[in-house]
Write an enzyme that holds these catalytic residues in place. Structure first.
Site, mmCIF file in Angstrom:
data_model
loop_
_atom_site.group_PDB
_atom_site.id
_atom_site.type_symbol
_atom_site.label_atom_id
_atom_site.label_comp_id
_atom_site.label_asym_id
_atom_site.label_seq_id
_atom_site.Cartn_x
_atom_site.Cartn_y
_atom_site.Cartn_z
ATOM 1 N NE ARG A 54 0.227 -1.206 6.454
ATOM 2 C CZ ARG A 54 0.478 -2.052 5.631
ATOM 3 N NH1 ARG A 54 1.413 -3.074 6.014
ATOM 4 N NH2 ARG A 54 -0.085 -2.499 4.581
ATOM 5 C CD GLU A 67 -2.497 -9.642 -9.654
ATOM 6 O OE1 GLU A 67 -1.962 -9.546 -10.782
ATOM 7 O OE2 GLU A 67 -1.920 -9.326 -8.623
#
Lengths: 181, 181
Positions: free
Chosen positions: B64, B101
């Site tokens: 994006r 993560e």
């Protein structure tokens, strides 16, 4: 666009051997993107294809199609609709699967991406086999979009993707590319 | 950009629950992209951040970031350099890995993307944890790019990505976002 301008663009494109896999010669467009004059020229060329027609939405294909699609949309003042590989768009989607050399791929568009009757120009960097572009055009049709053309920066003529898209177009819109190899 | 304009942009963004995974509320920007006036406004806002500084290259992050990066580059007449996930760029690359993560990710930039001393603006749609953006900035530094700023359409303030980027910036360039949540 003049032959000289097209030569300038073509000269900047870099052939990369064996990418993404052995035996493929990949057309690397990043030298065009990185050069302000050439990037502008490439967008000029795509905008010329529109030839003053009304375009409500550019449909750009993930990921390099976003580059050309966004710049064209901003230039002419229309909206941009992303078509992405399955699982990338966050909201409710329509999807379509199409055959690859081995296996298949699925692309999606948001359910509310287009209003029936909106005029649409498909933009991508590359017309290769035409599979992804034909799938994107089919998604646009299903939402009632009025396709006015499919515009590519590069066409690999020897892969015959044009035939696939012209079958999809059935004479109703043109398939255009700035550079053909 | 006026508060009214920012409200118009913010009102169009759609919260999508549990995307890409349970517990995450995703900010869907496609309604902004699809609306000609809002898309133009978003690009206006990013261009305003530049405030007349010289920018040689926009570095846009896959995918994006290509949308906003390409439109800004075309507006101001500079080049666009893509930073992509490992394996997507066709030519010789510099790469950097960073922690996620769970596990890690690697992004790449072409070896010849920047000339030492070129001024660079990083553009992406979203500042979340800042991992990808910090990696992209590091790649730019390694090529001798002179970073003049990092510009985002949306910042998720509660994820503290700004701290990560401001550590990377060390007071030498600003980190800006049009909309902060």
């Amino acid at each position: 666009m003049s032959p000289t301008d097209l030569d300038r663009l073509s000269s900047a494109i870099r052939d990369v051997q064996d990418f993404p896999k052995e035996g493929i010669v990949f057309k690397d467009i990043t030298p065009v993107l990185g050069d302000p004059a050439l990037f502008r020229l490439a967008i000029d060329g795509l905008v010329e294809f529109i030839d003053g027609q009304r375009v409500d939405k550019i449909v750009g294909i993930d990921a390099r199609g976003f580059i050309f699609g966004a710049a064209v949309a901003d230039r002419i003042g229309c909206g941009l609709v992303p078509v992405r590989k399955k699982g990338k768009l966050p909201w409710k989607t329509h999807e379509i699967s199409y055959a690859l050399e081995y296996g298949e791929a699925t692309v999606e568009i948001h359910e509310d991406a287009l209003i029936e009757g909106e005029t649409v120009l498909l933009v991508d960097d590359l017309l290769a086999t035409g599979g992804t572009s034909a799938a994107a055009l089919e998604l646009v049709k299903r939402q009632g979009g009025d396709i006015i053309g499919a515009a590519f920066f590069i066409e690999l003529g020897f892969l015959d993707g044009r035939k696939v898209l012209e079958a999809e177009a059935a004479g109703e819109f043109p398939v255009k590319a700035l550079l053909t190899y």
